[in-house]
Scaffold this motif. Structure first.
Motif, PDB file in Angstrom:
ATOM      1  N   GLN A  22      21.108  -5.709  -2.761  1.00  0.00           N
ATOM      2  CA  GLN A  22      20.430  -6.583  -3.826  1.00  0.00           C
ATOM      3  C   GLN A  22      20.077  -6.059  -5.251  1.00  0.00           C
ATOM      4  OE1 GLN A  22      17.286  -8.825  -1.838  1.00  0.00           O
ATOM      5  NE2 GLN A  22      18.743 -10.481  -0.861  1.00  0.00           N
ATOM      6  N   ASP A  23      19.061  -4.905  -4.975  1.00  0.00           N
ATOM      7  CA  ASP A  23      18.262  -4.653  -6.281  1.00  0.00           C
ATOM      8  C   ASP A  23      18.993  -3.188  -6.832  1.00  0.00           C
ATOM      9  OD1 ASP A  23      17.108  -6.600  -5.750  1.00  0.00           O
ATOM     10  OD2 ASP A  23      15.099  -5.675  -5.135  1.00  0.00           O
ATOM     11  N   GLY A  24      19.976  -2.726  -6.013  1.00  0.00           N
ATOM     12  CA  GLY A  24      20.373  -1.291  -6.121  1.00  0.00           C
ATOM     13  C   GLY A  24      19.506  -0.173  -5.837  1.00  0.00           C
ATOM     14  N   PRO A  25      19.994   1.082  -6.334  1.00  0.00           N
ATOM     15  CA  PRO A  25      19.163   2.383  -5.980  1.00  0.00           C
ATOM     16  C   PRO A  25      17.581   1.972  -6.172  1.00  0.00           C
ATOM     17  CG  PRO A  25      21.039   2.767  -7.156  1.00  0.00           C
ATOM     18  CD  PRO A  25      20.976   1.277  -7.302  1.00  0.00           C
ATOM     19  N   SER A  26      16.680   2.377  -5.274  1.00  0.00           N
ATOM     20  CA  SER A  26      15.159   1.909  -5.068  1.00  0.00           C
ATOM     21  C   SER A  26      14.524   3.058  -4.570  1.00  0.00           C
ATOM     22  CB  SER A  26      15.262   0.902  -4.384  1.00  0.00           C
ATOM     23  OG  SER A  26      16.031  -0.170  -4.748  1.00  0.00           O
ATOM     24  N   SER A  27      13.384   3.062  -4.838  1.00  0.00           N
ATOM     25  CA  SER A  27      12.411   3.929  -4.178  1.00  0.00           C
ATOM     26  C   SER A  27      11.860   3.482  -2.772  1.00  0.00           C
ATOM     27  CB  SER A  27      11.227   4.243  -4.986  1.00  0.00           C
ATOM     28  OG  SER A  27      10.536   3.215  -5.194  1.00  0.00           O
ATOM     29  N   VAL A  28      11.428   4.358  -1.960  1.00  0.00           N
ATOM     30  CA  VAL A  28      10.933   3.953  -0.645  1.00  0.00           C
ATOM     31  C   VAL A  28       9.801   2.848  -0.870  1.00  0.00           C
ATOM     32  CG1 VAL A  28       9.530   4.372   1.510  1.00  0.00           C
ATOM     33  CG2 VAL A  28      11.414   5.927   0.478  1.00  0.00           C
ATOM     34  N   ARG A  29       8.688   3.078  -1.906  1.00  0.00           N
ATOM     35  CA  ARG A  29       7.784   2.122  -2.311  1.00  0.00           C
ATOM     36  C   ARG A  29       8.326   0.715  -2.439  1.00  0.00           C
ATOM     37  NH1 ARG A  29       3.104   1.735  -0.624  1.00  0.00           N
ATOM     38  NH2 ARG A  29       2.977   4.129  -1.475  1.00  0.00           N
ATOM     39  N   HIS A  30       9.601   0.728  -3.257  1.00  0.00           N
ATOM     40  CA  HIS A  30       9.928  -0.650  -3.607  1.00  0.00           C
ATOM     41  C   HIS A  30      10.705  -1.401  -2.376  1.00  0.00           C
ATOM     42  CE1 HIS A  30      12.056  -3.845  -5.836  1.00  0.00           C
ATOM     43  NE2 HIS A  30      13.187  -3.427  -5.190  1.00  0.00           N
ATOM     44  N   ILE A  31      11.182  -0.761  -1.494  1.00  0.00           N
ATOM     45  CA  ILE A  31      11.582  -1.410  -0.631  1.00  0.00           C
ATOM     46  C   ILE A  31      10.591  -1.801   0.649  1.00  0.00           C
ATOM     47  CG2 ILE A  31      13.144  -0.877   1.621  1.00  0.00           C
ATOM     48  CD1 ILE A  31      14.906   0.691  -0.061  1.00  0.00           C
ATOM     49  N   ASN A  32       9.696  -0.835   0.695  1.00  0.00           N
ATOM     50  CA  ASN A  32       8.591  -1.184   1.589  1.00  0.00           C
ATOM     51  C   ASN A  32       7.761  -2.617   0.934  1.00  0.00           C
ATOM     52  OD1 ASN A  32       5.338  -0.490   2.460  1.00  0.00           O
ATOM     53  ND2 ASN A  32       7.145  -0.352   4.301  1.00  0.00           N
ATOM     54  N   ASP A  33       7.739  -2.423  -0.535  1.00  0.00           N
ATOM     55  CA  ASP A  33       6.964  -3.900  -0.717  1.00  0.00           C
ATOM     56  C   ASP A  33       7.780  -5.210  -0.274  1.00  0.00           C
ATOM     57  OD1 ASP A  33       4.846  -2.279  -1.652  1.00  0.00           O
ATOM     58  OD2 ASP A  33       5.674  -2.007  -3.902  1.00  0.00           O
ATOM     59  N   LEU A  34       8.983  -5.167  -0.656  1.00  0.00           N
ATOM     60  CA  LEU A  34       9.607  -6.032  -0.460  1.00  0.00           C
ATOM     61  C   LEU A  34       9.743  -6.463   1.161  1.00  0.00           C
ATOM     62  CD1 LEU A  34      12.714  -6.340  -2.735  1.00  0.00           C
ATOM     63  CD2 LEU A  34      10.584  -6.940  -2.941  1.00  0.00           C
ATOM     64  N   LEU A  35       9.904  -5.473   2.106  1.00  0.00           N
ATOM     65  CA  LEU A  35       9.883  -5.629   3.322  1.00  0.00           C
ATOM     66  C   LEU A  35       8.516  -6.579   3.910  1.00  0.00           C
ATOM     67  CD1 LEU A  35      11.686  -2.403   4.931  1.00  0.00           C
ATOM     68  CD2 LEU A  35      12.784  -4.722   4.423  1.00  0.00           C
ATOM     69  N   ASN A  36       7.645  -5.833   3.269  1.00  0.00           N
ATOM     70  CA  ASN A  36       6.114  -6.697   3.581  1.00  0.00           C
ATOM     71  C   ASN A  36       6.111  -7.940   3.446  1.00  0.00           C
ATOM     72  OD1 ASN A  36       4.202  -4.596   4.854  1.00  0.00           O
ATOM     73  ND2 ASN A  36       5.423  -3.139   3.442  1.00  0.00           N
ATOM     74  N   LYS A  37       7.007  -8.318   2.462  1.00  0.00           N
ATOM     75  CA  LYS A  37       6.951 -10.050   2.085  1.00  0.00           C
ATOM     76  C   LYS A  37       7.544 -10.682   3.365  1.00  0.00           C
ATOM     77  CE  LYS A  37       7.275  -9.652  -2.973  1.00  0.00           C
ATOM     78  NZ  LYS A  37       8.211  -9.937  -4.024  1.00  0.00           N
ATOM     79  N   GLU A  38       8.288 -10.110   4.030  1.00  0.00           N
ATOM     80  CA  GLU A  38       8.788 -10.739   5.414  1.00  0.00           C
ATOM     81  C   GLU A  38       7.695 -10.279   6.497  1.00  0.00           C
ATOM     82  OE1 GLU A  38      11.611 -12.639   5.383  1.00  0.00           O
ATOM     83  OE2 GLU A  38      11.885 -12.651   3.195  1.00  0.00           O
ATOM     84  N   ARG A  39       7.518  -9.313   6.566  1.00  0.00           N
ATOM     85  CA  ARG A  39       6.931  -8.736   7.584  1.00  0.00           C
ATOM     86  C   ARG A  39       6.279  -7.401   7.420  1.00  0.00           C
ATOM     87  NH1 ARG A  39       9.069  -5.239  11.055  1.00  0.00           N
ATOM     88  NH2 ARG A  39       8.710  -5.118  13.368  1.00  0.00           N
ATOM     89  N   GLU A  40       4.951  -7.579   7.745  1.00  0.00           N
ATOM     90  CA  GLU A  40       4.191  -6.242   7.808  1.00  0.00           C
ATOM     91  C   GLU A  40       4.875  -4.986   8.335  1.00  0.00           C
ATOM     92  OE1 GLU A  40       0.343  -6.319   7.320  1.00  0.00           O
ATOM     93  OE2 GLU A  40       0.242  -4.107   7.491  1.00  0.00           O
ATOM     94  N   THR A  41       4.956  -3.824   7.541  1.00  0.00           N
ATOM     95  CA  THR A  41       5.519  -2.566   7.860  1.00  0.00           C
ATOM     96  C   THR A  41       5.029  -1.463   7.030  1.00  0.00           C
ATOM     97  OG1 THR A  41       7.778  -3.885   7.669  1.00  0.00           O
ATOM     98  CG2 THR A  41       7.993  -1.703   8.397  1.00  0.00           C
ATOM     99  N   GLY A  42       4.399  -0.288   7.821  1.00  0.00           N
ATOM    100  CA  GLY A  42       3.912   0.504   7.309  1.00  0.00           C
ATOM    101  C   GLY A  42       4.733   1.400   6.246  1.00  0.00           C
ATOM    102  N   TYR A  43       4.159   2.010   5.353  1.00  0.00           N
ATOM    103  CA  TYR A  43       4.845   2.873   4.321  1.00  0.00           C
ATOM    104  C   TYR A  43       5.660   3.959   4.981  1.00  0.00           C
ATOM    105  CZ  TYR A  43       6.095   5.739   0.404  1.00  0.00           C
ATOM    106  OH  TYR A  43       6.955   6.630  -0.214  1.00  0.00           O
ATOM    107  N   THR A  44       4.911   4.471   5.902  1.00  0.00           N
ATOM    108  CA  THR A  44       5.740   5.910   6.338  1.00  0.00           C
ATOM    109  C   THR A  44       6.918   5.343   7.670  1.00  0.00           C
ATOM    110  OG1 THR A  44       3.968   5.975   8.179  1.00  0.00           O
ATOM    111  CG2 THR A  44       3.879   7.476   6.216  1.00  0.00           C
ATOM    112  N   THR A  45       6.457   4.021   7.896  1.00  0.00           N
ATOM    113  CA  THR A  45       7.651   3.743   8.798  1.00  0.00           C
ATOM    114  C   THR A  45       8.966   3.495   8.199  1.00  0.00           C
ATOM    115  OG1 THR A  45       5.986   2.504  10.184  1.00  0.00           O
ATOM    116  CG2 THR A  45       8.349   1.919  10.465  1.00  0.00           C
TER     117      THR A  45
END
Lengths: 130, 130
Positions: A22-45
DNA sequence: TTTGATCTACGAATTATTTCGTATATACTT
DNA sequence: AAGTATATACGAAATAATTCGTAGATCAAA
Protein backbone atom coordinates in the motif's frame (compact mmCIF):
# COMPACT_ATOMS: atom_id res chain seq x y z
CA UNK A 1 15.16 -14.03 -10.89
CA UNK A 2 16.04 -16.18 -7.91
CA UNK A 3 16.92 -19.80 -8.26
CA UNK A 4 15.17 -20.64 -5.02
CA UNK A 5 11.53 -19.77 -4.87
CA UNK A 6 10.45 -17.80 -1.86
CA UNK A 7 8.32 -19.49 0.76
CA UNK A 8 4.70 -18.52 1.13
CA UNK A 9 4.41 -15.66 3.61
CA UNK A 10 2.82 -16.52 6.93
CA UNK A 11 -0.21 -14.75 8.28
CA UNK A 12 1.75 -12.08 10.12
CA UNK A 13 4.12 -11.61 7.25
CA UNK A 14 1.20 -10.92 4.99
CA UNK A 15 0.11 -8.19 7.34
CA UNK A 16 3.45 -6.51 6.86
CA UNK A 17 3.53 -7.04 3.12
CA UNK A 18 0.11 -5.48 2.91
CA UNK A 19 1.47 -2.24 4.29
CA UNK A 20 4.47 -2.35 1.99
CA UNK A 21 2.22 -2.87 -1.00
CA UNK A 22 0.00 0.00 0.00
CA UNK A 23 2.53 2.54 1.13
CA UNK A 24 5.68 1.47 -0.63
CA UNK A 25 9.09 1.13 1.03
CA UNK A 26 8.80 1.86 4.72
CA UNK A 27 10.60 1.85 8.03
CA UNK A 28 9.82 -0.66 10.75
CA UNK A 29 8.38 2.21 12.76
CA UNK A 30 5.91 3.11 10.08
CA UNK A 31 4.74 -0.43 9.65
CA UNK A 32 4.47 -1.05 13.34
CA UNK A 33 2.40 2.11 13.77
CA UNK A 34 -0.06 0.95 11.15
CA UNK A 35 -0.25 -2.57 12.50
CA UNK A 36 -1.04 -1.16 15.89
CA UNK A 37 -4.17 0.43 14.58
CA UNK A 38 -5.50 -3.04 14.03
CA UNK A 39 -3.91 -4.89 16.88
CA UNK A 40 -1.34 -4.17 19.60
CA UNK A 41 2.08 -5.37 18.50
CA UNK A 42 5.43 -4.64 20.12
CA UNK A 43 7.99 -2.77 18.06
CA UNK A 44 10.65 -5.44 18.33
CA UNK A 45 8.13 -8.04 17.34
CA UNK A 46 7.57 -6.32 14.07
CA UNK A 47 11.28 -5.72 13.65
CA UNK A 48 12.10 -9.37 14.22
CA UNK A 49 9.46 -10.45 11.77
CA UNK A 50 10.86 -8.19 9.11
CA UNK A 51 14.36 -9.46 9.70
CA UNK A 52 13.08 -12.96 9.15
CA UNK A 53 11.35 -11.83 6.00
CA UNK A 54 14.63 -10.40 4.82
CA UNK A 55 16.27 -13.79 5.24
CA UNK A 56 13.48 -15.39 3.31
CA UNK A 57 13.91 -12.73 0.64
CA UNK A 58 10.33 -11.68 0.99
CA UNK A 59 11.60 -8.14 1.42
CA UNK A 60 14.73 -6.20 0.64
CA UNK A 61 16.12 -3.34 2.66
CA UNK A 62 18.10 -0.22 2.23
CA UNK A 63 20.64 0.25 4.99
CA UNK A 64 22.11 3.58 4.01
CA UNK A 65 20.44 5.45 6.80
CA UNK A 66 20.39 4.30 10.35
CA UNK A 67 16.70 3.67 9.99
CA UNK A 68 16.50 0.86 7.48
CA UNK A 69 13.90 1.05 4.76
CA UNK A 70 12.22 -2.15 3.75
CA UNK A 71 10.57 -2.91 0.44
CA UNK A 72 8.38 -5.79 -0.65
CA UNK A 73 10.26 -8.30 -2.75
CA UNK A 74 7.18 -10.20 -3.85
CA UNK A 75 4.42 -8.62 -5.83
CA UNK A 76 0.95 -8.56 -4.45
CA UNK A 77 -0.13 -10.47 -7.52
CA UNK A 78 2.24 -13.36 -7.01
CA UNK A 79 1.34 -13.61 -3.35
CA UNK A 80 -2.32 -13.61 -4.30
CA UNK A 81 -1.74 -16.29 -6.84
CA UNK A 82 -0.09 -18.51 -4.26
CA UNK A 83 -2.82 -18.02 -1.73
CA UNK A 84 -5.55 -18.76 -4.19
CA UNK A 85 -3.83 -21.87 -5.43
CA UNK A 86 -3.61 -23.13 -1.88
CA UNK A 87 -7.17 -22.51 -0.82
CA UNK A 88 -8.55 -23.71 -4.12
CA UNK A 89 -7.32 -27.15 -3.28
CA UNK A 90 -8.07 -27.24 0.39
CA UNK A 91 -11.36 -25.46 0.76
CA UNK A 92 -12.84 -25.24 -2.71
CA UNK A 93 -12.13 -28.68 -4.16
CA UNK A 94 -10.31 -27.05 -7.01
CA UNK A 95 -13.32 -25.17 -8.27
CA UNK A 96 -12.49 -21.59 -9.13
CA UNK A 97 -16.13 -21.05 -9.83
CA UNK A 98 -17.15 -21.83 -6.27
CA UNK A 99 -14.47 -19.56 -4.96
CA UNK A 100 -15.74 -16.74 -7.10
CA UNK A 101 -19.34 -17.33 -6.17
CA UNK A 102 -18.49 -17.15 -2.50
CA UNK A 103 -16.42 -14.04 -2.92
CA UNK A 104 -19.05 -12.22 -4.88
CA UNK A 105 -22.00 -13.59 -3.00
CA UNK A 106 -21.00 -12.68 0.48
CA UNK A 107 -19.13 -9.48 0.20
CA UNK A 108 -21.01 -6.86 -1.62
CA UNK A 109 -19.05 -5.65 -4.55
CA UNK A 110 -20.16 -2.46 -6.21
CA UNK A 111 -22.07 -2.38 -9.47
CA UNK A 112 -18.98 -1.06 -11.11
CA UNK A 113 -16.87 -3.91 -9.84
CA UNK A 114 -19.41 -6.45 -10.95
CA UNK A 115 -19.28 -5.00 -14.40
CA UNK A 116 -15.53 -5.23 -14.53
CA UNK A 117 -15.67 -8.84 -13.54
CA UNK A 118 -18.25 -9.52 -16.19
CA UNK A 119 -16.08 -7.87 -18.77
CA UNK A 120 -13.17 -10.08 -17.82
CA UNK A 121 -15.30 -13.15 -18.13
CA UNK A 122 -16.43 -12.17 -21.58
CA UNK A 123 -12.85 -11.71 -22.54
CA UNK A 124 -11.89 -15.11 -21.16
CA UNK A 125 -14.77 -16.71 -22.99
CA UNK A 126 -13.67 -15.23 -26.26
CA UNK A 127 -10.16 -16.47 -25.72
CA UNK A 128 -11.49 -19.95 -25.14
CA UNK A 129 -13.69 -19.97 -28.19
CA UNK A 130 -10.89 -19.04 -30.50
CA UNK B 1 -26.94 -23.11 17.10
CA UNK B 2 -23.92 -22.98 19.36
CA UNK B 3 -23.36 -20.10 21.71
CA UNK B 4 -19.64 -20.25 21.08
CA UNK B 5 -18.56 -19.91 17.49
CA UNK B 6 -16.18 -22.52 16.23
CA UNK B 7 -12.58 -21.57 15.59
CA UNK B 8 -11.29 -21.39 12.05
CA UNK B 9 -9.95 -24.79 11.03
CA UNK B 10 -6.20 -25.01 10.65
CA UNK B 11 -4.52 -26.13 7.48
CA UNK B 12 -4.46 -29.81 8.39
CA UNK B 13 -7.94 -29.70 9.74
CA UNK B 14 -9.14 -28.37 6.43
CA UNK B 15 -7.58 -31.36 4.73
CA UNK B 16 -9.72 -33.61 6.85
CA UNK B 17 -12.85 -31.57 6.44
CA UNK B 18 -12.33 -31.68 2.72
CA UNK B 19 -12.66 -35.45 2.77
CA UNK B 20 -15.70 -35.31 5.01
CA UNK B 21 -17.36 -32.85 2.70
CA UNK B 22 -16.64 -34.99 -0.31
CA UNK B 23 -17.35 -38.44 1.03
CA UNK B 24 -19.67 -37.76 3.92
CA UNK B 25 -19.31 -39.29 7.41
CA UNK B 26 -16.17 -41.43 7.53
CA UNK B 27 -13.90 -43.44 9.75
CA UNK B 28 -10.43 -42.28 10.68
CA UNK B 29 -9.09 -45.11 8.56
CA UNK B 30 -10.86 -43.90 5.47
CA UNK B 31 -9.69 -40.36 5.90
CA UNK B 32 -6.15 -41.38 6.63
CA UNK B 33 -6.07 -43.55 3.53
CA UNK B 34 -7.13 -40.65 1.36
CA UNK B 35 -4.74 -38.24 2.98
CA UNK B 36 -1.93 -40.65 2.32
CA UNK B 37 -2.51 -40.42 -1.39
CA UNK B 38 -1.40 -36.84 -1.15
CA UNK B 39 1.14 -37.04 1.59
CA UNK B 40 2.39 -39.63 4.07
CA UNK B 41 0.63 -39.24 7.40
CA UNK B 42 0.63 -41.60 10.34
CA UNK B 43 -2.67 -43.09 11.40
CA UNK B 44 -2.49 -41.81 14.94
CA UNK B 45 -1.64 -38.39 13.64
CA UNK B 46 -4.91 -38.23 11.78
CA UNK B 47 -6.73 -39.73 14.72
CA UNK B 48 -5.36 -37.16 17.12
CA UNK B 49 -6.23 -34.36 14.80
CA UNK B 50 -9.79 -35.55 14.53
CA UNK B 51 -10.07 -35.84 18.30
CA UNK B 52 -8.98 -32.26 18.56
CA UNK B 53 -11.51 -31.28 15.94
CA UNK B 54 -14.15 -33.01 17.99
CA UNK B 55 -13.25 -30.88 20.99
CA UNK B 56 -13.46 -27.79 18.85
CA UNK B 57 -16.82 -28.99 17.57
CA UNK B 58 -15.62 -28.88 14.01
CA UNK B 59 -16.82 -32.46 13.68
CA UNK B 60 -19.24 -34.76 15.48
CA UNK B 61 -18.87 -38.49 15.85
CA UNK B 62 -20.95 -41.57 16.16
CA UNK B 63 -19.55 -43.97 18.72
CA UNK B 64 -22.00 -46.80 18.38
CA UNK B 65 -19.58 -49.09 16.64
CA UNK B 66 -16.03 -49.66 17.71
CA UNK B 67 -14.89 -47.76 14.67
CA UNK B 68 -16.12 -44.26 15.28
CA UNK B 69 -17.67 -42.40 12.39
CA UNK B 70 -16.92 -38.71 12.11
CA UNK B 71 -19.02 -36.12 10.34
CA UNK B 72 -18.27 -32.51 9.46
CA UNK B 73 -19.97 -30.09 11.78
CA UNK B 74 -19.23 -27.02 9.70
CA UNK B 75 -20.52 -26.62 6.20
CA UNK B 76 -18.11 -26.17 3.38
CA UNK B 77 -19.84 -22.88 2.68
CA UNK B 78 -19.27 -21.41 6.10
CA UNK B 79 -15.65 -22.49 6.10
CA UNK B 80 -15.22 -20.94 2.70
CA UNK B 81 -16.80 -17.76 3.89
CA UNK B 82 -14.38 -17.53 6.77
CA UNK B 83 -11.37 -18.14 4.62
CA UNK B 84 -12.38 -15.61 2.06
CA UNK B 85 -13.08 -13.00 4.66
CA UNK B 86 -9.61 -13.49 6.06
CA UNK B 87 -7.66 -13.32 2.84
CA UNK B 88 -9.73 -10.49 1.48
CA UNK B 89 -8.34 -8.29 4.18
CA UNK B 90 -4.80 -9.51 4.25
CA UNK B 91 -3.92 -10.18 0.65
CA UNK B 92 -6.54 -8.42 -1.40
CA UNK B 93 -6.99 -5.10 0.39
CA UNK B 94 -10.65 -5.87 0.80
CA UNK B 95 -11.36 -5.98 -2.91
CA UNK B 96 -13.51 -8.93 -3.84
CA UNK B 97 -13.08 -7.93 -7.43
CA UNK B 98 -9.35 -8.47 -7.35
CA UNK B 99 -9.79 -11.79 -5.69
CA UNK B 100 -12.15 -12.88 -8.41
CA UNK B 101 -9.94 -11.64 -11.17
CA UNK B 102 -7.02 -13.60 -9.82
CA UNK B 103 -9.09 -16.73 -9.37
CA UNK B 104 -10.49 -16.61 -12.85
CA UNK B 105 -7.41 -15.32 -14.54
CA UNK B 106 -4.95 -17.89 -13.35
CA UNK B 107 -6.87 -21.07 -13.08
CA UNK B 108 -8.69 -21.89 -16.20
CA UNK B 109 -12.33 -22.33 -15.53
CA UNK B 110 -14.45 -24.02 -18.13
CA UNK B 111 -16.75 -22.13 -20.45
CA UNK B 112 -19.64 -23.54 -18.57
CA UNK B 113 -18.27 -22.31 -15.29
CA UNK B 114 -17.65 -18.88 -16.68
CA UNK B 115 -21.23 -18.73 -17.77
CA UNK B 116 -22.48 -19.67 -14.38
CA UNK B 117 -20.42 -16.95 -12.83
CA UNK B 118 -21.74 -14.46 -15.31
CA UNK B 119 -25.27 -15.49 -14.52
CA UNK B 120 -24.66 -14.93 -10.86
CA UNK B 121 -23.27 -11.49 -11.51
CA UNK B 122 -26.30 -10.52 -13.54
CA UNK B 123 -28.47 -11.66 -10.70
CA UNK B 124 -26.49 -9.64 -8.20
CA UNK B 125 -26.68 -6.60 -10.40
CA UNK B 126 -30.42 -6.85 -10.62
CA UNK B 127 -30.68 -7.13 -6.88
CA UNK B 128 -28.66 -3.99 -6.49
CA UNK B 129 -30.69 -1.99 -8.96
CA UNK B 130 -33.97 -2.72 -7.26
C1' DT C 1 29.24 15.84 26.92
C1' DT C 2 25.56 13.94 29.33
C1' DT C 3 20.76 12.53 28.85
C1' DG C 4 17.06 10.59 26.46
C1' DA C 5 14.96 8.82 22.43
C1' DT C 6 15.22 5.60 18.80
C1' DC C 7 17.42 2.21 16.18
C1' DT C 8 19.24 -2.72 15.11
C1' DA C 9 20.61 -7.40 16.51
C1' DC C 10 19.60 -11.43 18.47
C1' DG C 11 18.64 -15.06 21.87
C1' DA C 12 15.10 -17.01 24.02
C1' DA C 13 10.33 -17.54 25.89
C1' DT C 14 5.68 -18.38 24.49
C1' DT C 15 2.12 -20.21 21.90
C1' DA C 16 0.15 -22.88 18.12
C1' DT C 17 0.25 -26.81 15.27
C1' DT C 18 1.59 -31.26 13.89
C1' DT C 19 3.42 -35.71 14.59
C1' DC C 20 4.26 -39.83 16.96
C1' DG C 21 4.87 -43.65 20.53
C1' DT C 22 2.79 -46.46 23.82
C1' DA C 23 -0.92 -48.47 26.49
C1' DT C 24 -5.06 -50.73 26.31
C1' DA C 25 -9.42 -52.53 24.46
C1' DT C 26 -12.00 -55.01 21.00
C1' DA C 27 -12.71 -57.92 17.06
C1' DC C 28 -11.40 -61.42 13.90
C1' DT C 29 -9.03 -65.81 12.57
C1' DT C 30 -7.16 -70.12 13.26
C1' DA D 1 -8.20 -69.94 23.63
C1' DA D 2 -4.17 -67.82 21.54
C1' DG D 3 -2.44 -64.84 18.31
C1' DT D 4 -2.90 -61.12 15.07
C1' DA D 5 -4.90 -56.97 13.26
C1' DT D 6 -7.09 -52.79 14.17
C1' DA D 7 -9.38 -49.43 17.29
C1' DT D 8 -9.19 -45.42 20.69
C1' DA D 9 -6.94 -42.49 24.18
C1' DC D 10 -3.59 -39.60 25.46
C1' DG D 11 0.87 -37.66 26.86
C1' DA D 12 4.55 -35.72 25.01
C1' DA D 13 8.09 -34.74 21.43
C1' DA D 14 8.97 -32.09 17.30
C1' DT D 15 8.21 -28.21 14.48
C1' DA D 16 6.49 -23.71 13.21
C1' DA D 17 5.18 -19.13 14.21
C1' DT D 18 4.95 -15.25 17.18
C1' DT D 19 6.32 -12.29 20.83
C1' DC D 20 9.39 -10.12 23.81
C1' DG D 21 13.50 -8.52 26.61
C1' DT D 22 17.98 -6.86 26.72
C1' DA D 23 22.32 -5.08 24.95
C1' DG D 24 24.70 -1.91 22.35
C1' DA D 25 24.99 1.74 18.64
C1' DT D 26 23.63 6.22 16.88
C1' DC D 27 21.52 10.53 16.91
C1' DA D 28 19.49 14.81 18.70
C1' DA D 29 18.85 18.15 22.20
C1' DA D 30 19.89 20.43 26.45
Amino acid sequence: MNKHSKPQPTESELGILKVLWQDGPSSVRHINDLLNKERETGYTTTLKLMQIMLEKKLVTRNEEKRTHIYAANVSQESAQKGIIAKILNTAFSGSAKNLVLQALGNHDASLEELNEVKALITKLENEKKS
